[in-house]
Scaffold this active site. Sequence first.
Site, short mmCIF file in Angstrom:
data_model
loop_
_atom_site.label_atom_id
_atom_site.label_comp_id
_atom_site.label_asym_id
_atom_site.label_seq_id
_atom_site.Cartn_x
_atom_site.Cartn_y
_atom_site.Cartn_z
N GLU A 15 -101.88 63.49 -75.90
CA GLU A 15 -101.06 64.92 -75.75
C GLU A 15 -102.23 65.84 -75.87
O GLU A 15 -102.36 67.06 -75.78
CB GLU A 15 -100.08 64.73 -76.93
CG GLU A 15 -98.70 63.92 -76.62
CD GLU A 15 -99.11 62.45 -77.31
OE1 GLU A 15 -98.05 62.02 -77.73
OE2 GLU A 15 -100.26 62.10 -77.23
N MET A 28 -112.14 18.12 -62.86
CA MET A 28 -112.45 16.61 -62.56
C MET A 28 -112.44 15.73 -63.91
O MET A 28 -112.43 16.43 -65.18
CB MET A 28 -113.94 16.28 -61.95
CG MET A 28 -113.88 17.27 -60.74
SD MET A 28 -112.63 17.04 -59.51
CE MET A 28 -112.96 15.28 -58.94
N ALA A 29 -112.35 14.28 -63.68
CA ALA A 29 -112.31 13.58 -65.18
C ALA A 29 -113.45 13.70 -65.97
O ALA A 29 -113.38 13.73 -67.24
CB ALA A 29 -112.32 12.01 -64.26
N ASP A 31 -117.88 23.32 -70.63
CA ASP A 31 -118.12 24.47 -69.89
C ASP A 31 -119.22 25.50 -70.30
O ASP A 31 -119.92 26.17 -69.51
CB ASP A 31 -116.93 25.39 -69.16
CG ASP A 31 -116.12 24.52 -68.45
OD1 ASP A 31 -116.35 23.31 -68.16
OD2 ASP A 31 -114.88 24.88 -68.39
#
Length: 360
Positions: A56, A167-168, A204
């Site tokens: 505002e 994947m495993a 990861d």
Amino acid sequence: MSELNQDHFWMLQALAEAEKAIYRTRPNPAVGCVIVKDGAIVGRGATAPVGGSHAEVFAMHEAGEQAQGATAYVTLEPCAHYGRTPPCAKGLIEAGIARVVIACADPNPLVAGKGIDILKQAGVEIETDVCTAQAEVQNKGFLKAMATGMPYVRLKVASSLDGRTAMASGESKWITGDLARQDVQHWRAISGAVITGIETILADDPQLNVRQLDGVALDSIVQPKRVILDRKGRLPLTAKILQTPDTVMVMGPFRAELAQMGVIQLEIQPLQQILQTLKDFHIYDVLIEAGATVSTAFLQAQLVDELISYVAPTFLGAKARSMFNAEFDRMAEQLRFKLLDVTQLGDDIRLKLIPLQESV
């Protein structure tokens, strides 16, 4: 055009202003404002980063004397309290605004109708609930946290057609394509925190930060905290996520090495309490990016508000890791969702869903 249709049209302009601020305002809500006089916008604004002016204020500054007798369209009820900035409700009155149209009320106890009351007492005409649903989407976390004391929780998963996420061995780069992975950057950018588990870190070595957002300068984004659930204290000090330790929080046993790096350490606690703790840190939007164990735990505890599921056109096979590892015996135990949206991103699709029990 009827007044109702005009209000809708101008509020959409205010919402467009708010959209410009969604990555920069946390923990404050992203708010937009336009001031209209004689059928034209004479002032516009969006919330500045923390400590800066509200929407505002920018709009009134641009409008100047033209604000006298004008209508202000605001996506969230104007504030009524002195914080880092003065109350916007009083500013609108002093500027001579004759009418204020509001998309949604502010459940923050410091506001919660007080802004509207101040305006009404000054003789300002008030119209509420214009484009409310669109405005609520822009500030889901803030609105939920103020109303319930809990953040808004999104769970992101990326899977193959056969429901596998890695994947495993834990290898998961990459199941989805570039466009889907780029889309994830948006969800991180609107989140106050990204929660992951230690297994994801070990498998990861991710950073879980915002690294690229089309058309947006990275230095204008409030980076999310990265919250690691590490009950046994296994986080390697060489993990990439610790390259910026001031934005890392770890739930696990106290480690002096992490304290020296500036990492915030949290006591081991139940998942619901973790979310409450994050809210106390003014974190209102939480994104979960984790493996099946953490994702399943949040789902079974009914702590997920929204599921963002990316599905890639590939099969990973029976040995690959499942996206959900709860063991159900009866159909009555299943977790069902309501589909809100399907979007194609290259060869992948993104499903946005909410738990069915929350939509009943």
